[in-house]
Design a protein around this motif. Structure first.
Motif, PDB file in Angstrom:
ATOM      1  N   GLY A   1     -10.740 -13.933  19.878  1.00 61.60           N
ATOM      2  CA  GLY A   1     -11.614 -13.481  20.962  1.00 61.60           C
ATOM      3  C   GLY A   1     -12.334 -14.606  21.676  1.00 61.60           C
ATOM      4  N   PHE A   2     -12.173 -15.823  21.179  1.00 57.33           N
ATOM      5  CA  PHE A   2     -12.902 -16.948  21.765  1.00 57.33           C
ATOM      6  C   PHE A   2     -12.557 -17.186  23.233  1.00 57.33           C
ATOM      7  N   VAL A   3     -11.299 -17.076  23.582  1.00 52.34           N
ATOM      8  CA  VAL A   3     -10.856 -17.382  24.955  1.00 52.34           C
ATOM      9  C   VAL A   3     -11.553 -16.469  25.963  1.00 52.34           C
ATOM     10  N   ASP A   4     -11.642 -15.192  25.649  1.00 54.06           N
ATOM     11  CA  ASP A   4     -12.232 -14.237  26.586  1.00 54.06           C
ATOM     12  C   ASP A   4     -13.758 -14.198  26.534  1.00 54.06           C
ATOM     13  N   ALA A   5     -14.329 -14.455  25.365  1.00 54.45           N
ATOM     14  CA  ALA A   5     -15.793 -14.356  25.208  1.00 54.45           C
ATOM     15  C   ALA A   5     -16.277 -15.406  24.208  1.00 54.45           C
ATOM     16  N   PRO A   6     -16.331 -16.680  24.632  1.00 55.57           N
ATOM     17  CA  PRO A   6     -16.687 -17.742  23.689  1.00 55.57           C
ATOM     18  C   PRO A   6     -18.086 -17.581  23.083  1.00 55.57           C
ATOM     19  N   GLN A   7     -19.056 -17.188  23.878  1.00 55.47           N
ATOM     20  CA  GLN A   7     -20.422 -17.031  23.362  1.00 55.47           C
ATOM     21  C   GLN A   7     -20.464 -15.957  22.273  1.00 55.47           C
ATOM     22  N   GLN A   8     -19.789 -14.839  22.517  1.00 54.44           N
ATOM     23  CA  GLN A   8     -19.749 -13.753  21.540  1.00 54.44           C
ATOM     24  C   GLN A   8     -19.013 -14.197  20.282  1.00 54.44           C
ATOM     25  N   ALA A   9     -17.906 -14.914  20.435  1.00 55.26           N
ATOM     26  CA  ALA A   9     -17.131 -15.375  19.284  1.00 55.26           C
ATOM     27  C   ALA A   9     -17.955 -16.318  18.411  1.00 55.26           C
TER      28      ALA A   9
END
Length: 191
Positions: free
Chosen positions: A90-98
């Motif tokens: 999920g890092f690519v789409d939402a790095p802060q959340q990951a």
């Protein structure tokens, strides 16, 4: 016969001297070797006062040396490995959340393996530093950047570095990465 006794006595005195000088003394080089980069970080936090830093690190050793790490069951190891893989994906789409999820997962994993609860980050990292100092910097970086204190590249680097602590904890201290052959994408070490 007397010569042999004298030689043995001299060898014992030298060995005892070396033991007391290097083997028993927890400070200085011993702490520096044990804590590695954590030693330097602690000295910097004490404005270069090595004596104050060594006192702090010695206190950590007293408090947390006897901590018994609890091994994870194979099912828990697989569950954690799957969660880490999902977070990395999920890092690519939402790095802060990951990064925030990785921080929470590391805190939970540390707790589940016998370290203090992650609600007090400093206490948890102090205990982790006694047992896994060489892998702690990545967790510290993930914790800092998950609060928005870094670029996407810094978040990516923090995730990669934090993987070292994840691998050590999830593998029950032997450091071997837990891989999921069918569920993990190629090149997953790049967040």
């Amino acid at each position: 016969m007397t010569t042999v006794v004298i030689i043995v006595a001299v060898v014992l005195v030298v060995a005892a001297g070396l033991f007391f000088a290097f083997g028993r003394q927890p400070g200085g080089r011993g702490l520096q070797r044990r804590f590695g980069p954590e030693y330097d970080r602690t000295v910097a936090r004490h404005d270069g006062d090595a004596k104050a830093a060594e006192h702090e690190l010695s206190e950590r050793l007293k408090r947390h040396r006897s901590l018994d790490e609890r091994p994870l069951s194979p099912e828990d190891r697989a569950r954690y490995a799957e969660r880490w893989t999902r977070i990395q994906g999920g890092f690519v789409d939402a790095p802060q959340q990951a990064v925030a999820e990785a921080d929470a997962l590391l805190a939970e994993l540390a707790r589940d393996t016998g370290f203090p609860d992650g609600s007090d980050f400093e206490e948890q990292t102090a205990a982790l530093s006694v047992h896994h100092a060489e892998h702690l910097n990545g967790y510290r970086r993930v914790h800092a950047v998950q609060r928005g204190e870094g670029s996407t590249e810094e978040m990516r680097e923090a995730m990669i570095e934090a993987r070292g602590l994840f691998d050590v904890l999830v593998s029950n201290g032997n450091g071997a990465p837990v891989r999921q052959a069918h569920h993990q994408a190629e090149g997953s070490d790049t967040a």
